[in-house]
Motif scaffolding. Structure first.
Motif, mmCIF file in Angstrom:
data_model
loop_
_atom_site.group_PDB
_atom_site.id
_atom_site.type_symbol
_atom_site.label_atom_id
_atom_site.label_comp_id
_atom_site.label_asym_id
_atom_site.label_seq_id
_atom_site.Cartn_x
_atom_site.Cartn_y
_atom_site.Cartn_z
ATOM 1 N N UNK A 1 0.820 -1.211 0.000
ATOM 2 C CA UNK A 1 0.000 0.000 0.000
ATOM 3 C C UNK A 1 0.853 1.260 0.000
ATOM 4 N N UNK A 2 1.959 1.238 0.743
ATOM 5 C CA UNK A 2 2.836 2.412 0.756
ATOM 6 C C UNK A 2 3.340 2.720 -0.657
ATOM 7 N N UNK A 3 3.709 1.678 -1.378
ATOM 8 C CA UNK A 3 4.183 1.869 -2.749
ATOM 9 C C UNK A 3 3.054 2.391 -3.638
ATOM 10 N N UNK A 4 1.860 1.829 -3.481
ATOM 11 C CA UNK A 4 0.728 2.262 -4.290
ATOM 12 C C UNK A 4 0.324 3.698 -3.953
ATOM 13 N N UNK A 5 0.394 4.057 -2.663
ATOM 14 C CA UNK A 5 0.110 5.435 -2.259
ATOM 15 C C UNK A 5 1.072 6.404 -2.944
ATOM 16 N N UNK A 6 2.334 6.013 -3.001
ATOM 17 C CA UNK A 6 3.333 6.895 -3.601
ATOM 18 C C UNK A 6 3.026 7.156 -5.073
ATOM 19 N N UNK A 7 2.624 6.091 -5.791
ATOM 20 C CA UNK A 7 2.302 6.246 -7.210
ATOM 21 C C UNK A 7 1.000 7.029 -7.409
ATOM 22 N N UNK A 8 -0.042 6.640 -6.657
ATOM 23 C CA UNK A 8 -1.381 7.184 -6.909
ATOM 24 C C UNK A 8 -1.607 8.570 -6.331
ATOM 25 N N UNK B 1 5.678 9.536 -18.554
ATOM 26 C CA UNK B 1 4.256 9.268 -18.418
ATOM 27 C C UNK B 1 3.844 7.977 -19.126
ATOM 28 N N UNK B 2 4.533 7.625 -20.197
ATOM 29 C CA UNK B 2 4.180 6.390 -20.917
ATOM 30 C C UNK B 2 4.429 5.158 -20.052
ATOM 31 N N UNK B 3 5.399 5.232 -19.124
ATOM 32 C CA UNK B 3 5.703 4.111 -18.239
ATOM 33 C C UNK B 3 4.885 4.167 -16.943
ATOM 34 N N UNK B 4 4.420 5.349 -16.594
ATOM 35 C CA UNK B 4 3.740 5.520 -15.308
ATOM 36 C C UNK B 4 2.484 4.665 -15.160
ATOM 37 N N UNK B 5 1.551 4.653 -16.143
ATOM 38 C CA UNK B 5 0.350 3.811 -15.983
ATOM 39 C C UNK B 5 0.671 2.343 -15.755
ATOM 40 N N UNK C 1 2.308 14.805 -13.124
ATOM 41 C CA UNK C 1 1.680 14.638 -14.432
ATOM 42 C C UNK C 1 0.412 15.474 -14.576
ATOM 43 N N UNK C 2 0.031 16.150 -13.494
ATOM 44 C CA UNK C 2 -1.126 17.046 -13.560
ATOM 45 C C UNK C 2 -0.738 18.420 -14.088
ATOM 46 N N UNK C 3 0.563 18.687 -14.179
ATOM 47 C CA UNK C 3 1.036 19.970 -14.692
ATOM 48 C C UNK C 3 0.905 20.015 -16.220
ATOM 49 N N UNK C 4 1.013 21.216 -16.743
ATOM 50 C CA UNK C 4 0.866 21.393 -18.192
ATOM 51 C C UNK C 4 2.049 20.792 -18.936
#
Length: 519
Positions: free
Chosen positions: A391-398, A415-419, A405-408
């Motif tokens: 969960x700690x790892x998932x919290x860090x990603x999510x 970003x292609x690897x992030x999902x 990636x919310x920035x312009x």
């Protein structure tokens, strides 16, 4: 039950079902809707129960709701006659008098006051009776519609609606904050009513609760454990136990003192400054020996046992509360993700919410796990640790990495690897959570088939059995040190130094092996 065997009802649908039941009873028994409503309410809105009682003894049922037999029914006086109101003791014309199904007349003003005061008193107004002495008749819906103001009428029908839900076995209100929806179980689709003992339902407001105990969803933890845990959470008993076990009164000024570290030589704070022994509470001397048996020492041992139990409760309670808070935070972020339509983040946040729920109730389950079954306790804590790590790892990603990636102008290559990384972390968290769910559902029976206390060591040292033996020997030495802890001071110091040296050697060896494996 895998399929959804329930329906979500809004207020309009509930009122339609209520009117349908009232009309059904009124039509089959050839009675007024007002009387049908009274009979249904007194039988928990079960139409079949009303039919059984009515056809078994119609006269008895009629008397129970205040219906007079035809031969003694009240004959209305001819028009134009004056009648005495038995509440205000004034005479009125028949046109200014009203009565319920029993026929006892009272003036309209007295009826209005009587009805409004009863409704203001709360849901008890549903059991309103005729003001006539020893009359059991309910004035009924017609009289409420005729005499009550709009405000009181709305309140009365809302109480009636709540009665319809709360008196039914197959309908319950959603327990979500501020939610006015209800849930109806379709009993005809159930194979076994035992399935409802630990059955979770999810309302359209996204709040899930247990159908049996109405607490927040806690599957696979049983309702009995949840009830005990929630009672413990709201009880002040543990506060009293903590005060009794962790504090003592100064023998001189009787002020409560807490000692959480240090030796047994205690000095009461100013202005008392009394010096005494923490164990036996006798005055402190230069060469104080507190080694003879007395009732105080026996009491101290019992208090030490209580302290350990309180520490164990605090451990589980803190983690239960933390996971609850973390889940609420994740729920808020999930609502935002759904609002802004972020599909790759929604699945991850949904998994965080579910895993936090399972982890939260796993600490309530772990608290009541038999502490004498060490293999189960160790294995279950290991599973909890796996979920927390995932969960700690998932919290860090999510929650953290997604911000950039919310920035312009975000880095497109990353970003292609992030999902993909987010999906992998979600799958790991889901897998670890399912292990905990299976363990709780099976009463941690998997721990019976494996010697978990040495599994971790075998993973770290797969080729060197000597180090496993070394750990075992260390445990024996430390246990021996605990046994001789009541001997002379100098001997205790020597044992402590030996154990400390062996512990340092083990840490160095363990660290080297761990670093090589991580590399």
């Amino acid at each position: 039950m895998n399929q959804k065997n329930y329906t979500i009802l809004n207020e309009k649908k509930i009122r339609q079902l209520q009117k349908k039941d009232i009309s059904k009873v009124s039509k089959h028994l050839s009675i007024s809707k007002s009387l049908a409503c009274t009979l249904l309410r007194e039988n928990n809105w079960n139409a079949n129960s009303v039919f059984e009682e009515w056809f078994s003894d119609e006269e008895k049922v009629g008397e129970s709701v205040g219906l007079l037999p035809e031969q003694v029914s009240l004959n209305p006086p001819p028009p134009g006659d004056n009648l005495l109101c038995k509440i205000c003791f004034e005479t009125f014309k028949i046109e200014n008098m009203s009565s319920g199904p029993c026929g006892h007349p009272f003036c309209t003003d007295c009826w209005k006051s009587y009805v409004s005061v009863s409704i203001d008193d709360g849901p008890g107004c549903l059991g309103l009776r005729c003001p006539e002495l020893e009359c059991k008749a309910n004035p009924g819906l017609e009289l409420i519609d005729l005499l009550a103001s709009k405000y009181h009428k709305d309140r009365y029908y809302r109480y009636l609606l709540r009665s319809y839900l709360e008196g039914s076995r197959k309908r319950k209100w959603c327990q979500g904050p501020g939610c006015n929806l209800a849930v109806q179980i379709r009993y005809e689709e159930l194979e076994n009513y035992e399935e409802l003992k630990n059955y979770d339902v999810i309302c359209d407001c996204s709040y899930g609760f247990c159908w049996n105990c109405l607490e927040e969803r806690h599957h696979p933890v049983g309702c009995r454990i949840v009830r005990k845990w929630m009672k413990l959470q709201t009880s002040d008993t543990d506060n009293s136990k903590w005060i009794a076990s962790c504090t003592k009164k100064c023998p001189k000024c009787r002020k409560k003192i807490e000692k959480n570290e240090g030796c047994d030589h205690v000095t009461c704070p100013s202005p008392c400054r009394y010096e005494f022994c923490w164990l036996c509470l006798s005055p402190w001397k230069l060469f104080h020996l507190c080694d003879k048996y007395n009732k105080r020492k026996d009491k101290e041992r019992r208090l030490e046992s209580t302290r350990e139990k309180l520490k164990r409760y605090a451990h589980h309670s803190e983690r239960w509360a933390w996971n609850h808070k973390s889940r609420e935070t994740a729920l808020d972020k999930l609502r935002l993700a759904k609002k802004y339509k972020l599909p790759f983040a929604i699945e991850a946040l949904e998994q965080i919410v579910e895993s936090r729920r399972v982890l939260k109730w796993s600490y309530a389950y772990g608290y009541y796990l038999d502490s004498t079954e060490k293999h189960k306790v160790i294995y279950f804590r290991y599973l909890q640790g796996e979920v927390e790590g995932a969960l700690e790892k998932l919290h860090r990603y999510a929650e953290k990495e997604i911000v950039k990636y919310a920035k312009v102008n975000f880095p497109l290559d990353d970003f292609t690897e992030f999902p993909a990384r987010l999906v992998d972390a979600t799958d790991v968290a889901r897998s670890c959570t399912e292990k905990v769910v299976r363990a709780m559902a099976n009463d941690v029976s998997e721990a019976e088939t494996r010697r978990f206390s040495w599994v971790v060591l075998r993973d770290l040292f797969p080729r060197n059995r000597c180090r496993i033996l070394f750990v075992r020997n260390m445990v024996l030495i430390l246990g021996g040190y605990c046994i001789v802890s009541n001997l002379r001071f100098w001997f205790k110091e020597i044992c402590g130094i030996i154990c400390l040296l062996m512990l340092m050697l083990f840490i160095v060896s363990f660290g080297r092996r761990l670093v090589r494996r991580l590399q």
